[in-house]
Design a protein around this motif. Sequence first.
Motif, PDB file in Angstrom:
ATOM      1  N   TRP A  46     -23.434   6.753  24.022  1.00 24.77           N
ATOM      2  CA  TRP A  46     -23.319   6.350  22.614  1.00 24.77           C
ATOM      3  C   TRP A  46     -23.361   4.821  22.482  1.00 24.77           C
ATOM      4  CZ3 TRP A  46     -23.605   8.533  17.917  1.00 24.77           C
ATOM      5  CH2 TRP A  46     -23.623   9.925  17.854  1.00 24.77           C
ATOM      6  N   ASP A  47     -22.792   4.125  23.456  1.00 28.93           N
ATOM      7  CA  ASP A  47     -22.863   2.664  23.457  1.00 28.93           C
ATOM      8  C   ASP A  47     -24.323   2.221  23.523  1.00 28.93           C
ATOM      9  OD1 ASP A  47     -21.648   0.118  23.414  1.00 28.93           O
ATOM     10  OD2 ASP A  47     -21.671  -0.023  25.600  1.00 28.93           O
ATOM     11  N   ILE A  48     -25.096   2.851  24.409  1.00 28.83           N
ATOM     12  CA  ILE A  48     -26.530   2.551  24.512  1.00 28.83           C
ATOM     13  C   ILE A  48     -27.239   2.848  23.198  1.00 28.83           C
ATOM     14  CG2 ILE A  48     -28.685   3.308  25.605  1.00 28.83           C
ATOM     15  CD1 ILE A  48     -27.048   3.721  28.193  1.00 28.83           C
ATOM     16  N   LYS A  49     -26.962   3.994  22.616  1.00 21.95           N
ATOM     17  CA  LYS A  49     -27.604   4.395  21.355  1.00 21.95           C
ATOM     18  C   LYS A  49     -27.356   3.348  20.257  1.00 21.95           C
ATOM     19  CE  LYS A  49     -27.742   8.335  18.114  1.00 21.95           C
ATOM     20  NZ  LYS A  49     -29.097   8.831  18.432  1.00 21.95           N
ATOM     21  N   GLY A  66     -31.374   8.861  25.247  1.00 17.69           N
ATOM     22  CA  GLY A  66     -31.247   9.258  23.847  1.00 17.69           C
ATOM     23  C   GLY A  66     -30.923  10.719  23.655  1.00 17.69           C
ATOM     24  N   ASP A  67     -31.078  11.512  24.698  1.00 20.40           N
ATOM     25  CA  ASP A  67     -30.808  12.949  24.615  1.00 20.40           C
ATOM     26  C   ASP A  67     -29.333  13.195  24.926  1.00 20.40           C
ATOM     27  OD1 ASP A  67     -31.065  15.690  24.414  1.00 20.40           O
ATOM     28  OD2 ASP A  67     -31.942  15.926  26.418  1.00 20.40           O
ATOM     29  N   ILE A  89     -30.955  -1.849  29.131  1.00 23.66           N
ATOM     30  CA  ILE A  89     -29.789  -1.813  28.247  1.00 23.66           C
ATOM     31  C   ILE A  89     -28.639  -1.134  28.981  1.00 23.66           C
ATOM     32  CG2 ILE A  89     -28.845  -0.921  26.082  1.00 23.66           C
ATOM     33  CD1 ILE A  89     -31.639  -1.123  24.905  1.00 23.66           C
ATOM     34  N   GLU A  90     -27.511  -1.812  29.029  1.00 26.89           N
ATOM     35  CA  GLU A  90     -26.343  -1.288  29.744  1.00 26.89           C
ATOM     36  C   GLU A  90     -25.304  -0.771  28.764  1.00 26.89           C
ATOM     37  OE1 GLU A  90     -22.682  -2.999  32.437  1.00 26.89           O
ATOM     38  OE2 GLU A  90     -24.726  -3.600  33.013  1.00 26.89           O
ATOM     39  N   GLY A  91     -24.928   0.499  28.919  1.00 22.02           N
ATOM     40  CA  GLY A  91     -23.860   1.091  28.123  1.00 22.02           C
ATOM     41  C   GLY A  91     -22.624   1.289  28.969  1.00 22.02           C
ATOM     42  N   THR A  92     -21.473   1.093  28.350  1.00 23.56           N
ATOM     43  CA  THR A  92     -20.204   1.228  29.053  1.00 23.56           C
ATOM     44  C   THR A  92     -19.360   2.319  28.409  1.00 23.56           C
ATOM     45  OG1 THR A  92     -20.218  -1.133  29.605  1.00 23.56           O
ATOM     46  CG2 THR A  92     -18.114   0.043  29.821  1.00 23.56           C
ATOM     47  N   GLY A  93     -18.901   3.251  29.241  1.00 25.67           N
ATOM     48  CA  GLY A  93     -17.965   4.273  28.800  1.00 25.67           C
ATOM     49  C   GLY A  93     -16.738   4.254  29.681  1.00 25.67           C
ATOM     50  N   PHE A  94     -15.734   5.007  29.294  1.00 27.49           N
ATOM     51  CA  PHE A  94     -14.502   5.023  30.082  1.00 27.49           C
ATOM     52  C   PHE A  94     -13.664   6.234  29.712  1.00 27.49           C
ATOM     53  CE2 PHE A  94     -13.465   3.054  26.108  1.00 27.49           C
ATOM     54  CZ  PHE A  94     -12.163   3.431  25.821  1.00 27.49           C
TER      55      PHE A  94
END
Length: 356
Positions: free
Chosen positions: A105-108, A71-72, A37-42
Amino acid sequence: MDSQLLKVPTDKHISDSIHSTESVEIIICRIITVDGIEGTGFTYTIGNGGASIKAFLDCYVKKVIIGEDSGDINGIWNKIWWMSQPVGRGGITEHAIAAVDIALWDIKCLEAGKPLFWMLGGNGRPVKLYETNSGWLHYTQEELVESAKHVMKSGFYGFKIKVGKSIEEDMQRLKAVVDAVDGKISVMADANQAWQYPEGLRRSRMMENIGIAWIEEPFPADDIGAYQKLSINSGIPVAAGETIFTKYEFMRYIGAGISIAQPDVCRTGGITEWIQISSLCMANNVNIAPHFIMQLHAPLVSSIPEGIYVEYIPWMEKLFSEKPKIESGMIYPSMKPGTGVKFSRKALEEYNAEYI
């Protein structure tokens, strides 16, 4: 984890009392879990410093988070925070933490199959918009009046004007706009830290007399004493927060009596810290109208009772695969799983920047 730096034109010249630029920098952080699972932040800067944030992510933060449980989020946030203490507690380090935190948070949200507002306990309500992108300091009085009329016809709930000229010219410009909108929308004034206390008090009293909704950043961000004196001695609401970085700073500002807090999720260490700042505001009856990043602030403001506005500045719209839904002066949080912020492949290629 990897990162990328973008240089993005604002499509118009912008100016206030401290900034003059035609571009912003976007620093992207991508995190992939062992499950794929890929999460993106910026995060972003107003035109410079982005390479420093990217270097901090690549050289230091990456080593800290590899192998951690995605998750942590609170644990990872604190680990980076304490690792960066010798050089941090604001500025570049908080920007870097924000990029990582937003990705987590995107992953969560993606793992849960839920949109961000739902994960934060909200119901997806739309939020009122006020417009800033047409009130720059270099605009003529006539341009400001025409902009205000257009903003009003477009359904926005407020129009913010940059101030920082002579007191006579600033007041003429503000009054012309107030008269033009005739009470149908709010008019805010933003000084971008331009004054010392005596000047700020004098101007705020004059603004109060013509019905300005709030005065924003009248003093340098470090001069909390001036904000406290103005909050006591002027009847106009005082707004601040776009250039402060932590919940501890916001705690002091709230104690100083500001009426509107403006935490920027990309400057305050991401969603985790933003939530804690909003809790402080709620406990002290302070409203929130965050700075910039309307795509991400929409679900955040939507999920809290003290959220009153999202700021409309469309510079980043060209970067995303989907624009936010905006109707009748309201912005709607994304209903899709994740934070609702997805960069288009075309934009990542077009605006990619390499700095030495």
